[in-house]
Write a protein that holds these residues in place. Structure first.
Motif, PDB file in Angstrom:
ATOM      1  N   PRO A 114       0.791  -1.218   0.000  1.00 10.21           N
ATOM      2  CA  PRO A 114       0.000   0.000   0.000  1.00 10.21           C
ATOM      3  C   PRO A 114       0.828   1.276   0.000  1.00 10.21           C
ATOM      4  CG  PRO A 114      -0.902  -1.582   1.542  1.00 10.21           C
ATOM      5  CD  PRO A 114       0.407  -2.140   1.077  1.00 10.21           C
ATOM      6  N   ASP A 115       2.080   1.211   0.464  1.00  5.81           N
ATOM      7  CA  ASP A 115       2.890   2.415   0.501  1.00  5.81           C
ATOM      8  C   ASP A 115       3.783   2.556  -0.729  1.00  5.81           C
ATOM      9  OD1 ASP A 115       4.574   0.345   1.004  1.00  5.81           O
ATOM     10  OD2 ASP A 115       5.531   1.221   2.774  1.00  5.81           O
ATOM     11  N   ALA A 116       3.405   1.884  -1.825  1.00  2.00           N
ATOM     12  CA  ALA A 116       4.196   1.957  -3.052  1.00  2.00           C
ATOM     13  C   ALA A 116       4.216   3.378  -3.592  1.00  2.00           C
ATOM     14  CB  ALA A 116       3.611   1.003  -4.100  1.00  2.00           C
ATOM     15  N   ALA A 117       5.205   3.629  -4.441  1.00  2.00           N
ATOM     16  CA  ALA A 117       5.330   4.963  -5.038  1.00  2.00           C
ATOM     17  C   ALA A 117       4.082   5.319  -5.824  1.00  2.00           C
ATOM     18  CB  ALA A 117       6.555   4.988  -5.947  1.00  2.00           C
ATOM     19  N   GLN A 118       3.770   6.597  -5.835  1.00  2.00           N
ATOM     20  CA  GLN A 118       2.589   7.049  -6.553  1.00  2.00           C
ATOM     21  C   GLN A 118       2.815   6.953  -8.060  1.00  2.00           C
ATOM     22  OE1 GLN A 118      -0.439   8.366  -4.862  1.00  2.00           O
ATOM     23  NE2 GLN A 118       0.675   6.954  -3.560  1.00  2.00           N
ATOM     24  N   ALA A 119       1.763   6.629  -8.791  1.00  2.00           N
ATOM     25  CA  ALA A 119       1.864   6.471 -10.242  1.00  2.00           C
ATOM     26  C   ALA A 119       0.550   6.890 -10.886  1.00  2.00           C
ATOM     27  CB  ALA A 119       2.190   5.020 -10.600  1.00  2.00           C
ATOM     28  N   GLN A 120       0.628   7.330 -12.114  1.00  2.00           N
ATOM     29  CA  GLN A 120      -0.562   7.739 -12.846  1.00  2.00           C
ATOM     30  C   GLN A 120      -1.012   6.598 -13.744  1.00  2.00           C
ATOM     31  OE1 GLN A 120      -2.326  10.882 -12.832  1.00  2.00           O
ATOM     32  NE2 GLN A 120      -3.737   9.473 -13.795  1.00  2.00           N
ATOM     33  N   SER A 121      -2.283   6.263 -13.692  1.00  2.00           N
ATOM     34  CA  SER A 121      -2.809   5.183 -14.516  1.00  2.00           C
ATOM     35  C   SER A 121      -2.741   5.560 -15.992  1.00  2.00           C
ATOM     36  CB  SER A 121      -4.258   4.895 -14.118  1.00  2.00           C
ATOM     37  OG  SER A 121      -4.835   3.956 -14.994  1.00  2.00           O
ATOM     38  N   ARG A 122      -2.584   4.553 -16.834  1.00  2.00           N
ATOM     39  CA  ARG A 122      -2.631   4.786 -18.279  1.00  2.00           C
ATOM     40  C   ARG A 122      -4.012   4.456 -18.845  1.00  2.00           C
ATOM     41  NH1 ARG A 122      -1.646   0.116 -21.614  1.00  2.00           N
ATOM     42  NH2 ARG A 122      -1.238  -1.767 -20.411  1.00  2.00           N
ATOM     43  N   PHE A 123      -4.956   4.118 -17.973  1.00  2.00           N
ATOM     44  CA  PHE A 123      -6.281   3.719 -18.429  1.00  2.00           C
ATOM     45  C   PHE A 123      -7.315   4.796 -18.133  1.00  2.00           C
ATOM     46  CE2 PHE A 123      -4.121  -0.280 -17.220  1.00  2.00           C
ATOM     47  CZ  PHE A 123      -4.096  -0.893 -18.455  1.00  2.00           C
ATOM     48  N   GLY A 124      -8.111   5.135 -19.123  1.00  2.00           N
ATOM     49  CA  GLY A 124      -9.270   5.973 -18.867  1.00  2.00           C
ATOM     50  C   GLY A 124      -9.251   7.343 -19.523  1.00  2.00           C
TER      51      GLY A 124
END
Length: 457
Positions: free
Chosen positions: A171-181
């Motif tokens: 849960p504390d993984a680095a933040q990332a922007q989805s490529r979906f949507g």
């Protein structure tokens, strides 16, 4: 020495590891001549029933779609059809397999980015629900459906905000922007185009990585608001999909904590380190996670999500894969050799790490494999050992961690990796070295005596 990380065992897997079941494993290995996977369809049924009970208990109109990508076996799609579940597919192959298993076209939801015209055409002809991921895809779908004289049923996929990274990560993984949507501007443009009679907007969806309950509830509330806006434009918009993302609990909280407190590079072959692991313990998992999402009050709202759904007559669609396959299968390898090396052993088994797909994420499948000795006098342990595959690659390790086996493994023993049905056993499988793919054996205990088995179709 590394601590043990024993896997939680369902009833079916405990029975398989008992003396009678272990005898069956050795017989199957002798008959099949290589590694194999074991599937428990009745466990799939039980997991599905748990999800349906949550919907019934909350009085929410809900539908469960099995995410077929989680396992290629035919038996799980067949059980989905028999149990009244839908199936989430993302290719023509998956769509065809679901139909062959008995799932009706109206019970399919077609996901995935940038779907090709052949897949879209098949989805329209079978009246499947189609998740639209981009404006150009929507334009192609409008033209295609119009050309067929049909109406395409669609969900618009909303781009979620910045979120936790890969699905397997902690849960504390680095933040990332989805490529979906679709972003907000694209959604506005898409809503205008949904007035075309070639499409019917049934609602909205999102793809959200990770297992954060509040984040999923907050995003669901956002989709409800989009439905209300779409209705104001004269569109149907009466359902939302929150996808999957229901964690599976593989080990106890105590063992998971002990692993994190004690783990160091010396516990792994060659000092291997990883940037993160799947959260193998989750305090809220499976259908309980769905219940938690429904009971959460989203940010900006005064009532739980379940009440928002009922108030606005909106159906909730979920697409679990791993959670429906919890305890529904295991993977079996034969020990071919044992090499002593600097205070620990290196086991070589008759398969490869391509049959344990956590390495796809640059990570490790951590629950301890269970050693099933052959006909021999065991040498007492503990005996720490990693597990290598039967290939010529240094990186082909099923388990980098030096597992403290209770006895010294020997050639002819079996290693059983439990709870591998969800995404592990076949996502990356390849006939590398021209080794055959491990077959899948379906086991049931309907006669309450010796287990019956067959090969998956």
């Amino acid at each position: 020495m590394a601590v043990t990380l024993p896997a939680l065992l369902g009833e079916e897997q405990r029975a398989l590891l008992a003396p009678e079941g272990a005898a069956l494993l050795h017989e199957l290995r002798h008959g099949l001549g290589g590694p194999f996977h074991v599937l428990f369809p009745e466990r799939f049924d039980a997991n599905a029933a748990d999800f349906l009970k949550v919907f019934a208990g909350s009085a929410v109109d809900g539908r469960v779609f099995y995410a077929k990508k989680a396992n290629k076996a035919a038996v799980f799609a067949e059980r989905a059809a028999l149990g009244g579940l839908g199936v989430d597919v993302a290719s023509r192959g998956e769509l065809g397999a679901a139909l062959a298993a008995g799932v009706r076209g109206t019970g399919l939801v077609v996901t995935g980015p940038a779907k090709d015209d052949d897949l879209l055409r098949a989805a329209v002809l079978h009246d499947a629900l189609i998740t639209v991921d981009a404006l150009d895809e929507l334009d192609r779908l409008v033209r295609l459906a119009a050309g067929l004289g049909r109406t395409a049923r669609i969900l618009l996929r909303r781009l979620p905000p910045t979120q936790s990274g890969l699905d397997h990560a902690a849960p504390d993984a680095a933040q990332a922007q989805s490529r979906f949507g679709l972003d907000d501007g694209e959604l506005e443009a898409a809503l205008r185009r949904c007035g075309d009679p070639a499409v019917e907007l049934e609602g909205f969806s999102f793809h959200l990585s990770g297992y954060d309950v509040r984040q999923r509830a907050d995003q669901a509330a956002g989709l409800i608001r989009l439905c209300l806006r779409a209705r104001g434009l004269g569109l149907r918009a009466d359902r939302i999909s929150i996808g999957g993302g229901f964690a599976v609990d593989y080990v106890t909280a105590r063992d998971w904590r002990r692993f994190h407190e004690s783990a160091r590079p010396g516990h792994f072959h060659a000092g291997k380190t990883f940037s993160g692991y799947y959260p193998y313990h989750s305090p809220v998992a499976g259908a309980d996670a769905l219940r938690a999402v429904l009971e959460t009050t989203p940010v900006g709202e005064s009532v739980p999500l379940e009440r928002l759904l009922r108030r606005h007559n909106i159906s909730l669609l979920v697409e679990p894969g791993r959670a429906l396959l919890d305890q529904a299968g295991c993977s079996v390898f034969r020990v071919q050799g044992v090499k002593d090396r600097d205070g620990y052993g290196i086991l070589t088994v008759d398969g490869t790490s391509l049959s344990l797909s956590e390495q796809w994420f640059g990570s490790e499948f951590l629950p301890d494999p269970v050693l099933v000795p052959g006909a021999r006098e065991p040498v007492p342990g503990p005996y720490p050992a990693c597990v290598g595959g039967a290939s010529c690659l240094e990186t082909d390790l099923l388990t980098w961690r030096k597992i403290p086996f209770p006895v010294r493994p020997a050639a002819g023993d079996l290693l059983v990796y439990v709870n591998t049905a969800g995404y592990q056993m076949d996502s990356n499988e390849s006939p590398f070295h021209e080794l055959p793919l491990p077959p899948k054996v379906v086991v049931d205990r309907l006669d309450h005596a010796r287990p019956r088995w067959r090969l998956d179709r």
